[in-house]
Design an enzyme around this catalytic site. Structure first.
Site, mmCIF file in Angstrom:
data_model
loop_
_atom_site.group_PDB
_atom_site.id
_atom_site.type_symbol
_atom_site.label_atom_id
_atom_site.label_comp_id
_atom_site.label_asym_id
_atom_site.label_seq_id
_atom_site.Cartn_x
_atom_site.Cartn_y
_atom_site.Cartn_z
ATOM 1 N N GLU A 26 0.706 -5.959 -11.716
ATOM 2 C CA GLU A 26 -0.250 -6.651 -12.604
ATOM 3 C C GLU A 26 0.271 -6.900 -14.023
ATOM 4 O OE1 GLU A 26 -3.837 -4.282 -12.315
ATOM 5 O OE2 GLU A 26 -4.160 -4.814 -10.229
ATOM 6 N N GLU A 69 -3.506 -5.330 -0.626
ATOM 7 C CA GLU A 69 -4.762 -4.626 -0.955
ATOM 8 C C GLU A 69 -5.969 -5.396 -0.418
ATOM 9 O OE1 GLU A 69 -5.025 -3.466 -5.099
ATOM 10 O OE2 GLU A 69 -2.873 -3.090 -5.250
HETATM 11 C C1 HXH Z 1 -6.031 -2.946 -7.969
HETATM 12 N N1 HXH Z 1 -6.373 -3.649 -9.167
HETATM 13 C C2 HXH Z 1 -4.920 -1.922 -8.221
HETATM 14 O O1 HXH Z 1 -3.664 -2.484 -7.881
HETATM 15 C C3 HXH Z 1 -5.089 -0.647 -7.405
HETATM 16 O O2 HXH Z 1 -4.104 0.273 -7.802
HETATM 17 C C4 HXH Z 1 -6.445 -0.051 -7.630
HETATM 18 O O3 HXH Z 1 -6.593 1.145 -6.878
HETATM 19 C C5 HXH Z 1 -7.481 -1.038 -7.267
HETATM 20 C C6 HXH Z 1 -7.248 -2.358 -7.392
HETATM 21 C C7 HXH Z 1 -7.305 -4.763 -9.033
HETATM 22 C C8 HXH Z 1 -8.028 -5.024 -10.310
HETATM 23 C C9 HXH Z 1 -7.397 -5.642 -11.347
HETATM 24 C C10 HXH Z 1 -8.058 -5.889 -12.537
HETATM 25 C C11 HXH Z 1 -9.362 -5.492 -12.702
HETATM 26 C C12 HXH Z 1 -10.005 -4.859 -11.664
HETATM 27 C C13 HXH Z 1 -9.337 -4.620 -10.476
HETATM 28 O O4 HXH Z 1 -10.012 -5.717 -13.887
HETATM 29 C C14 HXH Z 1 -10.791 -6.801 -14.047
HETATM 30 C C15 HXH Z 1 -11.777 -6.716 -14.958
HETATM 31 C C16 HXH Z 1 -12.610 -7.777 -15.144
HETATM 32 C C17 HXH Z 1 -12.428 -8.940 -14.413
HETATM 33 C C18 HXH Z 1 -11.445 -9.026 -13.488
HETATM 34 C C19 HXH Z 1 -10.615 -7.951 -13.295
#
Ligand code: HXH
Length: 337
Positions: A138, A245
């Protein structure tokens, strides 16, 4: 679920033998509570949290490998592959990493030396047991002009923290496949940023072998066309692709409603249709896609129970809360008959 898992139904990983591995994210709890489901249908595992930086090195040079070791041993015992998740990320990384021991401003060389030391220690420990690493997770920004997201990694080390991470990982385990992993990977704007990042790494001969498409999707988004285009673009870079994922939320992202006690019939049907379309696409591109991992295994446990609405239940998988196959499972299996 005890040792009585229904062994009359097709095994998911066998249905896709020779095309791609079928994986699940697990944690210390689910590896016990979902044991029979996991060993029956899956031939790859990812640790949901147990290999993240804060879990492996909570304090400088204090490594805590017990839980990660247990998951790797479980996988080995059941002939499953392991994907390593994740070495360099802006989240779930302890503050000490970005602070200078003297209290002075953190400097690039110290940060890169710590990164190298973490990568060498972790990758070396699981050498030969992990077929692919999410080396960097990310690092691309969701909006705006800049390709890379604002982070302490970027602030302190500059943009080649990414290339360094891949180089250190490759030196530690030359046989592991090294991935760049991200979400919103099928949204055109972000897709192009991921594409240009990986293209520039390739041009610099950085040892990168694949792109991880997280696949946190829902009943409407992203469109099948956008997913196909992302796969096409990334594959054209010569990258191996993993779906890392996968889950299909029954709520669109903007839908913050709570109080539903079970998915509606319409949700379950639409979800099955979506899963079938996705797996049809994965099969079509199975020359490039070599692993498909769900971010969990069955609806009794999902990170989506707390995201983006804290405490709201979700049902994103193809197995229900009793670990029984949902309509989506049968629609996927139908593709292979
Ligand atoms: C994943 N991120 C990770 O890779 C994993 O390690 C974790 O356990 C779960 C999901 C996904 C993710 C990325 C950004 C995020 C939320 C989930 O934050 C956001 C906040 C607001 C709007 C969009 C995304």
């Amino acid at each position: 679920m005890t040792s009585s898992y229904n062994n009359q139904i097709p095994k998911l990983y066998e249905a896709f033998n020779g095309q791609f591995l079928i994986g699940a994210a697990v944690n210390a709890k689910t590896v016990v509570t979902q044991r029979d489901l996991l060993t029956y249908h899956f031939n790859s595992l990812t640790a949901e949290n147990e290999m993240k930086f804060e879990r492996l090195q909570p304090e400088e040079e204090l490594y805590t490998f017990e839980e990660a070791d247990r998951l790797v041993a479980f996988a080995k015992e059941h002939d499953m592959g392991v994907r390593g998740h994740t070495l360099v990320w802006h989240n779930q990384t302890p503050d000490w990493m970005f602070e200078h021991p003297s209290g002075r401003a953190m400097d690039r060389n110290t940060l890169l030396a710590r990164m190298k030391s973490h990568i060498e220690t972790v990758v070396n420990r699981y050498k030969g047991m992990i077929y692919a690493w999410d080396v960097v997770n990310e690092a691309v920004s969701d909006s705006g002009e800049q390709v890379l997201r604002q982070s302490k990694w970027l602030d302190i080390a500059g943009e080649d923290f990414i290339a360094r991470a891949f180089e250190y990982t490759h030196a530690a385990d030359p046989n592991a496949m090294l991935f760049y992993n991200d979400y919103n990977e099928s949204v055109p704007e972000k897709r192009e940023k991921i594409y240009s990042l990986v293209k520039s790494l390739k041009e610099k001969d950085v040892p990168i072998h694949g792109i991880g498409l997280q696949g946190h999707w829902n009943l409407e988004h992203p469109t099948l066309d956008d997913i196909r285009e992302a796969i096409e673009r990334y594959a054209r870079l010569g990258m191996m692709l993993h779906i890392t994922e996968l889950d299909v939320s029954v709520f669109n992202f903007e839908d913050k409603r709570t109080g539903l006690l079970a998915p509606t019939e319409v949700m379950v049907e639409r979800q099955a249709e979506r899963y079938q379309q996705f797996f049809e696409l994965f099969k079509e591109y199975s020359e490039h896609i070599t692993s498909v991992t769900f971010w969990g295994a069955a609806d009794d446990y999902t990170w989506l129970d707390n995201f983006p609405v804290y405490g709201r239940k979700n049902w994103p998988f193809i197995f229900d809360q009793q670990h029984q196959p949902k309509q989506a499972f049968w629609d996927i299996i139908d593709l292979t008959r």
